[in-house]
Design an enzyme around this catalytic site. Structure first.
Site, PDB file in Angstrom:
ATOM      1  N   GLU A  46       0.855  -1.190   0.000  1.00  0.00           N
ATOM      2  CA  GLU A  46       0.000   0.000   0.000  1.00  0.00           C
ATOM      3  C   GLU A  46       0.890   1.238   0.000  1.00  0.00           C
ATOM      4  O   GLU A  46       1.659   1.445   0.941  1.00  0.00           O
ATOM      5  CB  GLU A  46      -0.907   0.025   1.235  1.00  0.00           C
ATOM      6  CG  GLU A  46      -1.788   1.268   1.277  1.00  0.00           C
ATOM      7  CD  GLU A  46      -2.641   1.377   2.535  1.00  0.00           C
ATOM      8  OE1 GLU A  46      -3.811   1.766   2.421  1.00  0.00           O
ATOM      9  OE2 GLU A  46      -2.137   1.071   3.635  1.00  0.00           O
ATOM     10  N   ARG A  48       0.963   4.734   0.846  1.00  0.00           N
ATOM     11  CA  ARG A  48       0.243   5.786   1.571  1.00  0.00           C
ATOM     12  C   ARG A  48       0.759   7.135   1.066  1.00  0.00           C
ATOM     13  O   ARG A  48       1.676   7.722   1.610  1.00  0.00           O
ATOM     14  CB  ARG A  48       0.448   5.608   3.074  1.00  0.00           C
ATOM     15  CG  ARG A  48      -0.465   4.560   3.705  1.00  0.00           C
ATOM     16  CD  ARG A  48      -1.913   5.040   3.781  1.00  0.00           C
ATOM     17  NE  ARG A  48      -1.988   6.276   4.540  1.00  0.00           N
ATOM     18  CZ  ARG A  48      -2.136   6.348   5.872  1.00  0.00           C
ATOM     19  NH1 ARG A  48      -2.264   5.246   6.582  1.00  0.00           N
ATOM     20  NH2 ARG A  48      -2.181   7.522   6.476  1.00  0.00           N
ATOM     21  N   ARG A  82      -4.978   8.685   2.400  1.00  0.00           N
ATOM     22  CA  ARG A  82      -5.870   8.649   3.557  1.00  0.00           C
ATOM     23  C   ARG A  82      -6.164  10.089   3.979  1.00  0.00           C
ATOM     24  O   ARG A  82      -5.252  10.850   4.272  1.00  0.00           O
ATOM     25  CB  ARG A  82      -5.204   7.866   4.708  1.00  0.00           C
ATOM     26  CG  ARG A  82      -6.021   7.771   5.982  1.00  0.00           C
ATOM     27  CD  ARG A  82      -7.299   6.969   5.822  1.00  0.00           C
ATOM     28  NE  ARG A  82      -7.052   5.608   5.353  1.00  0.00           N
ATOM     29  CZ  ARG A  82      -7.566   5.119   4.223  1.00  0.00           C
ATOM     30  NH1 ARG A  82      -8.348   5.863   3.448  1.00  0.00           N
ATOM     31  NH2 ARG A  82      -7.305   3.877   3.849  1.00  0.00           N
ATOM     32  N   HIS A 143     -12.863   4.414   8.338  1.00  0.00           N
ATOM     33  CA  HIS A 143     -12.029   4.267   9.535  1.00  0.00           C
ATOM     34  C   HIS A 143     -12.635   5.068  10.672  1.00  0.00           C
ATOM     35  O   HIS A 143     -12.924   6.248  10.502  1.00  0.00           O
ATOM     36  CB  HIS A 143     -10.606   4.766   9.268  1.00  0.00           C
ATOM     37  CG  HIS A 143      -9.976   4.102   8.086  1.00  0.00           C
ATOM     38  ND1 HIS A 143     -10.307   4.440   6.792  1.00  0.00           N
ATOM     39  CD2 HIS A 143      -9.070   3.097   8.000  1.00  0.00           C
ATOM     40  CE1 HIS A 143      -9.622   3.665   5.959  1.00  0.00           C
ATOM     41  NE2 HIS A 143      -8.873   2.849   6.666  1.00  0.00           N
ATOM     42  N   LYS A 170     -13.894  -2.256   3.047  1.00  0.00           N
ATOM     43  CA  LYS A 170     -12.948  -2.291   4.175  1.00  0.00           C
ATOM     44  C   LYS A 170     -13.430  -1.379   5.296  1.00  0.00           C
ATOM     45  O   LYS A 170     -13.828  -0.239   5.056  1.00  0.00           O
ATOM     46  CB  LYS A 170     -11.564  -1.823   3.707  1.00  0.00           C
ATOM     47  CG  LYS A 170     -10.548  -1.668   4.846  1.00  0.00           C
ATOM     48  CD  LYS A 170      -9.297  -0.896   4.413  1.00  0.00           C
ATOM     49  CE  LYS A 170      -8.434  -0.587   5.639  1.00  0.00           C
ATOM     50  NZ  LYS A 170      -7.370   0.387   5.366  1.00  0.00           N
ATOM     51  N   ARG A 212      -6.613  -8.909  13.472  1.00  0.00           N
ATOM     52  CA  ARG A 212      -5.661  -8.862  12.357  1.00  0.00           C
ATOM     53  C   ARG A 212      -5.119 -10.258  12.028  1.00  0.00           C
ATOM     54  O   ARG A 212      -4.501 -10.455  10.990  1.00  0.00           O
ATOM     55  CB  ARG A 212      -4.498  -7.926  12.698  1.00  0.00           C
ATOM     56  CG  ARG A 212      -4.920  -6.472  12.872  1.00  0.00           C
ATOM     57  CD  ARG A 212      -3.726  -5.587  13.187  1.00  0.00           C
ATOM     58  NE  ARG A 212      -4.092  -4.196  13.394  1.00  0.00           N
ATOM     59  CZ  ARG A 212      -4.229  -3.283  12.439  1.00  0.00           C
ATOM     60  NH1 ARG A 212      -4.044  -3.624  11.172  1.00  0.00           N
ATOM     61  NH2 ARG A 212      -4.548  -2.036  12.729  1.00  0.00           N
ATOM     62  N   GLN A 235      -0.683  -2.498  14.115  1.00  0.00           N
ATOM     63  CA  GLN A 235      -0.091  -3.308  13.044  1.00  0.00           C
ATOM     64  C   GLN A 235       1.078  -4.133  13.580  1.00  0.00           C
ATOM     65  O   GLN A 235       1.906  -3.637  14.327  1.00  0.00           O
ATOM     66  CB  GLN A 235       0.383  -2.421  11.888  1.00  0.00           C
ATOM     67  CG  GLN A 235      -0.761  -1.934  11.026  1.00  0.00           C
ATOM     68  CD  GLN A 235      -0.309  -1.021   9.905  1.00  0.00           C
ATOM     69  OE1 GLN A 235       0.873  -0.766   9.740  1.00  0.00           O
ATOM     70  NE2 GLN A 235      -1.259  -0.524   9.141  1.00  0.00           N
TER      71      GLN A 235
END
Length: 252
Positions: A46, A48, A82, A143, A170, A212, A235
């Site tokens: 990804e 960002r 984002r 989110h 998502k 996760r 994460q």
């Protein structure tokens, strides 16, 4: 359920796919990150792009993408700006957000694009159309860094994303308790049993870390791991993540 195939990665079967974010501020930093990611067992990268210092210069964004793609030619790239309102690094106008995403999706050089659900529906639909015309899959996202909404609300948002045309709906939410994590997992299980598209869900921070790892059990098709700098709370290191996902996959 439909499977979503991006390059050599199939979402919606087997263990959750591992996505690792790139958060470099400069082209040099991004190239260094990409070279490091070459050595790691991951499925998706990804970018960002809200971390990239030249994000407002679309030509420089595309040039940086070309550099990343040269180093990672076969790795699916998820292009994500984002927004600040959903926890990102930079506040920009809605007009710029859509111009950036439509321009990059229009190049056909990315594989997936992140589209935030809570925008004007006409803009969202136009971006999805541009993406799909260029064979770019859409990760539609939401989110909540403050709380975990009720199960019905999580189900409603994911269902709405699919109705709008998302390839991979998502949602990421913040737990205040173990019960909140169960709410997210319950919603994930409910949606994944009836959805046409694979979904991606997570409960953030330390409390939510089980979400996760347990995607194969409850129905989340991708999980995010950190190789260098985590782009969201909770994460896990990507090597530890792969180990646990493999362990669960063998038992499942």
């Amino acid at each position: 359920m439909n499977k979503v195939v991006v390059k050599n990665v199939t979402f919606g079967e087997g263990a959750p796919k591992i996505c690792v974010p790139m958060v470099g501020k400069t082209v040099a930093a991004l190239k260094e990150e990409a070279e490091m990611l070459q050595t790691i067992d991951l499925d998706v990268v990804e970018w960002r792009v809200d971390f990239f210092e030249d994000v407002k210069d679309l030509a420089k964004v595309e040039a940086a993408l070309d550099e990343i793609r040269t180093i990672l030619p076969e790795t699916p790239i998820l292009f994500t700006f984002r927004s600040a309102k959903e926890g990102g690094e930079l506040a920009v106008s809605d007009e710029f957000y859509f111009e950036l995403n439509e321009t990059l999706a229009g190049t056909g050089k990315i594989d997936l694009v992140d589209v935030e659900l809570f925008n004007e529906e006409a803009d969202v639909l136009r971006l999805i159309e541009t993406a799909h015309k260029n064979n770019v899959k859409v990760v539609m996202s939401n989110h909540d860094f403050d709380k975990t909404p009720a199960k019905e609300e999580i189900v409603s948002r994911l269902t709405r994303m699919e109705a709008l045309g998302a390839d991979l709906p998502k949602i990421a939410v913040m737990p205040k308790s173990a019960g909140d994590v169960l709410t997210l997992l319950d919603a994930t299980n409910t949606v994944s049993e009836k959805a046409n598209q694979p979904i991606i869900t997570m409960s953030m921070a330390g409390t939510g870390v089980i979400s996760r790892l347990a995607g194969e059990v409850f129905g989340s098709a991708m999980t995010f791991g950190a190789a260098k700098k985590a782009s969201a709370p909770g994460q896990i290191d990507v090597n530890e993540l792969r180990h646990v996902l493999d362990l669960l996959h063998k038992q499942f």
